[in-house]
Design a protein around this motif. Structure first.
Motif, PDB file in Angstrom:
ATOM      1  N   GLU A  29       0.829  -1.206   0.000  1.00 50.96           N
ATOM      2  CA  GLU A  29       0.000   0.000   0.000  1.00 50.96           C
ATOM      3  C   GLU A  29       0.858   1.249   0.000  1.00 50.96           C
ATOM      4  O   GLU A  29       0.622   2.181  -0.779  1.00 50.96           O
ATOM      5  CB  GLU A  29      -0.934  -0.020   1.210  1.00 50.96           C
ATOM      6  CG  GLU A  29      -2.000  -1.091   1.121  1.00 50.96           C
ATOM      7  CD  GLU A  29      -2.713  -1.353   2.433  1.00 50.96           C
ATOM      8  OE1 GLU A  29      -2.322  -0.757   3.466  1.00 50.96           O
ATOM      9  OE2 GLU A  29      -3.649  -2.175   2.434  1.00 50.96           O
ATOM     10  N   CYS A  32       2.711   1.679  -3.399  1.00 49.62           N
ATOM     11  CA  CYS A  32       1.830   2.120  -4.484  1.00 49.62           C
ATOM     12  C   CYS A  32       1.499   3.602  -4.377  1.00 49.62           C
ATOM     13  O   CYS A  32       1.518   4.329  -5.368  1.00 49.62           O
ATOM     14  CB  CYS A  32       0.562   1.279  -4.529  1.00 49.62           C
ATOM     15  SG  CYS A  32       0.844  -0.356  -5.219  1.00 49.62           S
ATOM     16  N   VAL A  64       0.120   1.565 -11.628  1.00 43.90           N
ATOM     17  CA  VAL A  64       0.567   1.283 -10.258  1.00 43.90           C
ATOM     18  C   VAL A  64      -0.587   0.829  -9.352  1.00 43.90           C
ATOM     19  O   VAL A  64      -0.495  -0.241  -8.745  1.00 43.90           O
ATOM     20  CB  VAL A  64       1.327   2.490  -9.669  1.00 43.90           C
ATOM     21  CG1 VAL A  64       1.705   2.250  -8.226  1.00 43.90           C
ATOM     22  CG2 VAL A  64       2.568   2.786 -10.498  1.00 43.90           C
ATOM     23  N   PRO A  65      -1.676   1.588  -9.215  1.00 43.56           N
ATOM     24  CA  PRO A  65      -2.752   1.082  -8.351  1.00 43.56           C
ATOM     25  C   PRO A  65      -3.451  -0.152  -8.932  1.00 43.56           C
ATOM     26  O   PRO A  65      -3.940  -0.996  -8.178  1.00 43.56           O
ATOM     27  CB  PRO A  65      -3.717   2.254  -8.204  1.00 43.56           C
ATOM     28  CG  PRO A  65      -3.395   3.179  -9.290  1.00 43.56           C
ATOM     29  CD  PRO A  65      -1.964   2.945  -9.660  1.00 43.56           C
ATOM     30  N   TYR A  67      -1.944  -2.606 -10.515  1.00 43.96           N
ATOM     31  CA  TYR A  67      -1.087  -3.707 -10.061  1.00 43.96           C
ATOM     32  C   TYR A  67      -1.261  -3.937  -8.561  1.00 43.96           C
ATOM     33  O   TYR A  67      -1.319  -5.086  -8.107  1.00 43.96           O
ATOM     34  CB  TYR A  67       0.381  -3.398 -10.369  1.00 43.96           C
ATOM     35  CG  TYR A  67       1.330  -4.358  -9.707  1.00 43.96           C
ATOM     36  CD1 TYR A  67       1.523  -5.632 -10.220  1.00 43.96           C
ATOM     37  CD2 TYR A  67       2.013  -4.005  -8.558  1.00 43.96           C
ATOM     38  CE1 TYR A  67       2.378  -6.525  -9.609  1.00 43.96           C
ATOM     39  CE2 TYR A  67       2.874  -4.889  -7.937  1.00 43.96           C
ATOM     40  CZ  TYR A  67       3.057  -6.151  -8.471  1.00 43.96           C
ATOM     41  OH  TYR A  67       3.906  -7.019  -7.855  1.00 43.96           O
ATOM     42  N   GLY A  68      -1.356  -2.857  -7.793  1.00 42.36           N
ATOM     43  CA  GLY A  68      -1.526  -2.979  -6.346  1.00 42.36           C
ATOM     44  C   GLY A  68      -2.798  -3.710  -5.975  1.00 42.36           C
ATOM     45  O   GLY A  68      -2.808  -4.522  -5.048  1.00 42.36           O
ATOM     46  N   TRP A 120      -8.194   1.156  -1.992  1.00 44.98           N
ATOM     47  CA  TRP A 120      -7.590   0.870  -3.297  1.00 44.98           C
ATOM     48  C   TRP A 120      -8.392   1.513  -4.427  1.00 44.98           C
ATOM     49  O   TRP A 120      -7.818   2.081  -5.372  1.00 44.98           O
ATOM     50  CB  TRP A 120      -7.494  -0.633  -3.523  1.00 44.98           C
ATOM     51  CG  TRP A 120      -6.319  -1.265  -2.873  1.00 44.98           C
ATOM     52  CD1 TRP A 120      -6.343  -2.156  -1.841  1.00 44.98           C
ATOM     53  CD2 TRP A 120      -4.936  -1.077  -3.190  1.00 44.98           C
ATOM     54  NE1 TRP A 120      -5.068  -2.510  -1.506  1.00 44.98           N
ATOM     55  CE2 TRP A 120      -4.182  -1.871  -2.320  1.00 44.98           C
ATOM     56  CE3 TRP A 120      -4.268  -0.301  -4.129  1.00 44.98           C
ATOM     57  CZ2 TRP A 120      -2.799  -1.927  -2.353  1.00 44.98           C
ATOM     58  CZ3 TRP A 120      -2.881  -0.352  -4.169  1.00 44.98           C
ATOM     59  CH2 TRP A 120      -2.161  -1.147  -3.300  1.00 44.98           C
TER      60      TRP A 120
END
Length: 163
Positions: A29, A32, A64-65, A67-68, A120
């Motif tokens: 977390e 990201c 990025v988020p 993938y997170g 997220w």
């Protein structure tokens, strides 16, 4: 009949795996959020350096988020498997007693997952909005189909050559 004692080494290993999984989620977390901030800082500072592709680089932070979210789901699925196995072991070791997983399920079963999913999704939505805003600003300055004609505006190099 099964041995009523939970092997201590296995219990400790499972607990350690749960702790390391939660620590991995926290690191993910943080990474990201910092990654999105770093990419936007880089874009604001140097997106014009990518001739012909400036508009498209504004959508890089969305990766990025995304993938997170996928990685967090994988880690949570692994933690759920470990927790289920740990609950079975604890149930066999002392049947009839309430253990940690049953207690947590009675309290707020999906609160942590719901908060994490909301966080997220908010990060993804904020990243998409900021990317769209950056792209719209780029398109306002450089209309057309990703042309690099707008970058030929007489920068400091041309001023020194004419002097």
């Amino acid at each position: 009949m099964a041995d009523p004692w939970l092997p201590r080494e296995e219990y400790v290993a499972l607990q350690q795996e749960m702790r390391s999984g939660m620590a991995a989620l926290i690191r993910l977390e943080l990474a990201c959020v910092l990654g999105v901030v770093a990419l936007f800082a880089w874009l604001v500072r140097g997106a014009g350096d990518y001739v012909g592709y400036q508009g498209l680089v504004w959508f890089l932070p969305i990766i990025v988020p995304a993938y997170g979210i996928l990685k967090a789901r994988a880690v949570r699925a692994r933690l759920a498997l470990v927790a289920d196995y740990l609950a079975k072991l604890e149930g066999h070791a002392s049947p009839g007693e309430e253990r940690w997983q049953a207690y947590l399920e009675r309290q707020r079963p999906r609160a942590r997952n719901g908060f994490a999913s909301t966080a997220w999704l908010l990060l993804l939505a904020a990243t998409m909005a900021a990317s769209a805003f950056g792209f719209a600003d780029f398109r306002e300055q450089c209309p057309g189909l990703l042309r690099d004609a707008c970058l030929q505006d007489g920068g400091p190099d041309e001023q020194t050559e004419g002097a």
